[in-house]
Each structure stands twice: as C-alpha cells, then as structure tokens.
Design a protein around this motif. Structure first.
Motif: not given
Length: 666
Positions: A56-57, A145-147, A150, A209-210, A242-244
């Motif tokens: 994810v990152n 995943s958060r996606d 959501h 995020d994943q 984390f996609d950070e």
C-alpha cells in the motif's frame, strides 16, 4: 488488492548458501535434541502455501504464512521503492526458542523458518494441545484495506477476505460498540467456523491502510531443521503498512501474538528472526546492531551498489533494519532486541544445524555454542579481557568506531564485505499455560547522501517509527486552523484582512504542535495570498506571502524521487494581516483566498497548510471602504523597528525597505 495464491515450494535456495558441518559439534547437537521431550504430539500437515503482497505504500513485500517472509523460490520480493525493481531483502524467517523446566535437564525446543526448512504450519491448535486434524482449511492469508472497508461502508459489496474474516480464530475484530471481540476462552470446536458479523456492525480491527492476517502453529509436523519436539505454540500473525509520509512510507510492520496452548510452562522464550538481507546486490553488504534503538541493520560497504545477477541501487545505496518496536520483558514491561549475531560465523565455525545452533546464540548469556561472545574481531576470537556482550558490531559505522565491520579491532581493521546473514532476537520470557506474548517488528528503509549517511538516516527513521508506535499509531499530521478573512471593496482595489480567533490553534500566530509521524514539531511560519479566476478555480495563483523573518524562505518539499509538493516561497518580509490588491476593474467580482502554513525542518512534509479561506469582492468607485491612498495602515517597513543595529540594517547600507505599497501610490 493482492490475490492469495498457492505455489510449489522450491527444493533449495536459488543461490548457494554456505553451510559447513563441524562434525563433533553436530553429533552433540543431535544427541541433545533427541533427549526425551514432554508429551507433545505432532501432526502430518503438508507445508503451507498461501502468499499475499503488502504493497500500500512505497514497499512491495511478499508475505508467506509459514513463518518465512519474502522468498519462497524465485522471485524474492522486498522492493523499495515500489516499482523500481530493486530488492532490499532476500529472506527472513521466524525463530522461537524456549526451554522446558526439568529436575535434571532444561530441554531446548526450537521452531524456525530458515529457507526451505520451515517449522510452522497453518491453523490453530486443538484443545488437547495437538495439531488440527488438517491444516489445509486454514492455509490462507486474509487481506483487507481501508479502501475496501470504505467502499463497503459506501454501499459496495464486501470482498471475500472481509466476509470470511475469521473472528473465531482470533483475527482482530471490533464489535459494534468498538470493543475487541475475544473468543479465545471458548473451545475451538465452538468458534472455529465463526466469521465476522458485518450486518450487526462488526468490523476488522485494521491497523494501517493495508493489513494481512494469518494463523500458524508449530505442532503441524516434525521439526526437520532443528530436530526438536514442538513448543506447542499458536501464532496469530499480521503484517501491515501505512500509506503515509516520512519514514512510514518505507516501513512495514509485523506483529506476532504467541499463545502457549500446552498445559506446561515454557521458560526462557526468545523471539526473533533469521535474516538474509541482500540490499540490492548481495556481494557488498555489511551488518551491525544498535542496541539502544533495538535495531539490526544492513548497509553497503561502499558508496556504490553494483548490479549483476541482482539490480543494484547504484550511488548512495540505502540501509535497511529490523527494529524490535514492541517486545515484552520478563517483568511484563516493554523491551527491544536483546541479541544480535552474525550468522555467517555460526555457519562457518561452530553451529550450523540443530537446536543449539539456533538457541544458544540468542540467549542473554551471549554464548555461541561453547564460546563466549566478546567485543572485538569476530566475537568468538576477541581477547579474553574484552567485555562480554550479546550484540555483535554494536559500534557506529558512520564514524568508523569500534566495534563495527569497518573497524573490528579499534585500529581500523575491516571485514571483507559480502553476502551477510544474521540472527536477532528478544527475550527471555516465561510463559505459563494459556499465556500470550505479543511481539512487533518494523522493517525500516532509509537512503541518505551516501552509504554511511543512509545508516544515520536509518537510525533517525527508527526513532520516528518508535515514537509513532508508542503514540498508538497516531498517524495524523496536525492541521493549522484557517484564518478568518474579510475583503473590503475600494476604487479599483480590494483590501484583504485576516485574523485568528482566540479559540484558534493559531491565535496570535502561535501555532506549535508535535507530530509523531515525523517526530518533529511544526511552528507557524506565514500566510499565502491567492487570487482565483472563478469560484470553480481550485488551484489559484499565489500573489503574496507574508512569513516570519527567521531565515526560512523557499522550502522544497516532497518524497524521494517524486514530485515536489507543499512548497513554501517565503521571503522573510515579516508577518502581516492585511494585503491590498490594486489595478482591478470596478464592478467586476474578484476571488481571493488566504492560507496559513507551518514548518518543521525534518521529514516530509516539512510544510503543512490550513484550509483555504476564500472571499469575493467587487471594487467600485463609490465604495465606502478605503481607497489605495487611504490604506496606510497596510504599508510597512523592514526592519521594524528601525534601530540601526541589526545585521541587515548595517550590511544593507543603512536602508529601510518599504513593503505593501498599494498600486498607484507615490
């Protein structure tokens, strides 16, 4: 979304690995390992075969569900930056060691995942401490995943990984009220098929995020690598990222919940990894340990990582480390890495196979087989007067300090760079029947100006990641409140004025807030004034900046190798709360905006911005507002006050600079 697939295990590593068997040592190890064990039967499980990708990152990592990571026959995948084709790790394997207390012996039990020899299998442990009747139904990695969450909340159909989320097996799940669901006290038969109840508000307790989740045990079959009986442990494993921004963009996390499912006590339990790193090309690596940070790392021996059978990083190669960010100590507090051993020496000298070969290098006594580990040379051949240690190469290679591979003897002697392997672990811990221990390791990647600066940046990133974990994964970069803005019409002009309420976090331009995600504090820096072509124009054009006179002017901000973002264009003109825009047409509507920003000189993002406060205004000749000649309050001088004392005043030729003069003024 990464797909979960099965594949045939390779029969051997896809490049040779040095293994030498010291005959006498080998016999002793086998005899020790074959000593009678406490009753703990094994199953006939076939090797696990599921895999998934954490991606994810800016890291793409191949995750396996049998205790190993990244390599399962070609290709090995720990790609950083993602899409670049360069791999920073070849293989990592879980190692767990413990002892059974006894009146006449303390028998070592070991489970490892080393190359093809993997002593973990899919699934939970039965109530009697034995393996599941079949491991195959549990041979899966769940990928959420958060996606996807959501999307489900937005009305999309849930993914199969979401609907099948195995709450009954221990996959972390939140109830409708936000509490963790724990069904571990129920018999396995009553919970084994229990999945998440989405319709009643249950949700996966996702971190990052994943997140990938899987379940393993060490009783599924015989331990062929270490030749010991199993420990009787069940492991709930998760990998997440984390996609950070900042170091988190190049970091992946691995959490292991170790459960003692047997009726016996496990003493002196050590948790760790066997690692074959390979930063880019494998032929020029060195290794080291930072005992304070709990960091085991690998770096390039010189400032160029060549290509060959592997794609190298070229100039200024990166460094990568395993950071023990959460590990319990014997008294229940948190500790980190407690030992680090160069496993190449273990292979070549004295402990190539068997239980003791994995167990003794990790214990707190710091012994390698029958040899004491001391600071200097290769550890086992250091002077007897040298201090005992559990950390090899724990000096600072950046300054070529003793004891590192760049200075092994305090006089500048160096080791030949090459293909490195190491073992790093944390312990000891004792586990009663039913106890749970939780360990978490972050794999951190950093690239500096050269190969040694990469080590410096890695340590800096380690401190940031540790602060992030300690904060409870408080990933939020703070936001500075937007100012309140008014626009007064004038004849051919507009007068913009802005201020901050007393309740604003930037009242009197005082914003200051720490952010764990970048391990730095942001301070208020200035205001940008924008002009927009229409109400639908979201980009606008910056027409003025008023910033703190502190030497911070242009700030170029962005990710390594990526686009420049959030740039600031200050000029040290001083902070103001008013701006006059002249040369405007009367009876035409104009659109403006004011945005505050704050700054820290560390990781991306260095600049954070408030929301844009937008206003519209229509200049006119009969406006009751001020005309350009009447807005003297917005005109300023630099320096202010004028004392004929500052460096600017003296070096500038005893001058003042008049700023913000309205168009048409004299």
């Amino acid at each position: 979304m990464a797909t979960v697939t099965s594949m045939q295990r390779s029969s051997r590593p896809d490049r040779p690995h040095n293994v030498r068997l010291a005959g006498t040592c080998f016999v002793l190890l086998v005899l020790f390992a074959r000593a009678p064990a406490s009753a703990q039967h094994t199953g006939d499980c076939i090797p696990s075969s599921a895999e998934a990708y954490l991606e994810v990152n800016d890291v793409r990592a191949r995750i396996l569900n049998d205790g190993a990571l990244f390599w399962d026959g070609s290709p090995h995948v720990y790609e950083v930056p993602k899409g670049g084709g360069r791999q920073s790790l070849f293989h990592a394997g879980l190692m767990i060691h413990a002892q059974i207390p006894g009146e006449h012996r303390r028998e070592p039990l070991v489970a490892v995942a080393r190359y093809n020899n993997r002593e973990f299998w899919s699934g939970p442990i039965e109530a009697d401490g034995g393996p599941p009747s079949s491991c195959e139904p549990f041979d899966r990695i769940f990928n959420i995943s958060r996606d996807s969450l959501h999307a489900y909340h937005g009305g999309a159909s849930p993914t199969s990984d979401l609907t099948d989320w195995p709450t009954g097996l221990g996959a972390p799940t939140l109830s409708e009220d936000g509490s963790i669901i724990d069904l571990g006290a129920l018999p396995l038969a009553e919970r084994v098929d229990r999945v998440i109840d989405l319709e009643n508000g249950e949700r996966p307790a996702i971190i990052g995020d994943q997140m990938l989740w899987w379940i393993m045990n060490d009783v599924g079959n015989f331990h062929n690598e270490t030749e010991t009986m199993p420990l009787g442990i069940e492991i709930h494993a998760s990998a997440f990222s984390f996609d950070e921004v900042g170091p988190l963009r190049y970091t992946t996390f691995y959490r292991y919940r170790v459960l003692n499912r047997t009726p016996r006590r496990l003493d002196s339990l050590y948790f760790g990894f066997f690692v074959d790193p390979d930063v880019g090309h494998w032929s020029d690596d060195l290794i080291g340990a930072d005992s304070v940070l709990g960091l085991a790392y690998t770096y390039n021996a010189d400032n160029y990582d060549e290509s060959g059978d592997r794609i190298g990083y070229g100039d200024a190669p990166p460094a990568i480390g395993f950071d023990f960010v959460r590990a319990p100590s014997a008294d229940g507090s948190q500790t980190g890495m407690t030992s680090f051993v160069d496993y190449n020496l273990c292979d070549w000298v004295y402990c190539s196979v068997g239980a003791l070969g994995f167990y003794l290098p990790q214990v707190a006594r710091g012994r390698l087989a029958s040899m004491t580990l001391r600071e200097g040379n290769k550890g086992w051949d250091a002077p007897e007067s040298a201090p005992q240690t559990t950390f090899m190469y724990s000096g600072d290679p950046v300054g070529r300090q003793f004891w590192t591979e760049l200075n092994t003897d305090g006089l500048g002697a160096t080791n030949e760079p090459g293909d490195r392997r190491f073992m790093a672990s944390s312990g000891p811990n004792n586990m009663e029947s039913g106890d749970v221990l939780e360990f978490e390791v972050a794999i951190i990647w950093a690239r500096g100006k050269d190969h040694l600066d990469s080590v410096r940046e890695l340590r800096r990133a380690s401190r940031t990641v540790q602060a992030f974990v300690d904060s409870g994964y408080d990933r939020t970069v703070p936001f500075i409140d937007a100012p309140a803005v008014t626009a007064a019409p004038a004849n051919g002009a507009a007068v913009l004025h802005w201020t901050n309420a007393d309740t604003s976090n930037n009242a009197q331009n005082s914003f200051s807030e720490y952010a764990a995600v970048v391990d730095a504090t942001y301070h208020f820096e200035g205001y940008d004034v924008y002009r927009f072509d229409s109400p639908n124009d979201t980009a606008g054009t910056r027409i003025a900046t008023y910033d703190v006179a502190n030497g911070v002017t242009t700030v170029l901000d962005g990710l390594e190798g990526g686009e420049i973002r959030n740039a600031a264009y200050g000029s040290d003109t001083g902070v103001r709360g008013e701006h006059v825009v002249g040369d405007l047409d009367n009876h035409r509507t104009y659109h403006f905006g004011i945005q505050a920003y704050a700054y820290q000189d560390g990781y991306y993002p260095k600049i954070i911005r408030s929301a844009m406060t937008r206003v519209s205004v229509e200049p006119r000749a009969d406006a009751t507002g001020a005309t350009p000649g009447e807005v003297l309050g917005s005109v300023g001088i630099v320096p202010n006050p004028y004392l004929l004392a500052s460096e600017y005043e003296i070096s500038g030729g005893k001058e003042v600079r008049i700023v913000n003069i309205p168009d048409g003024s004299t």
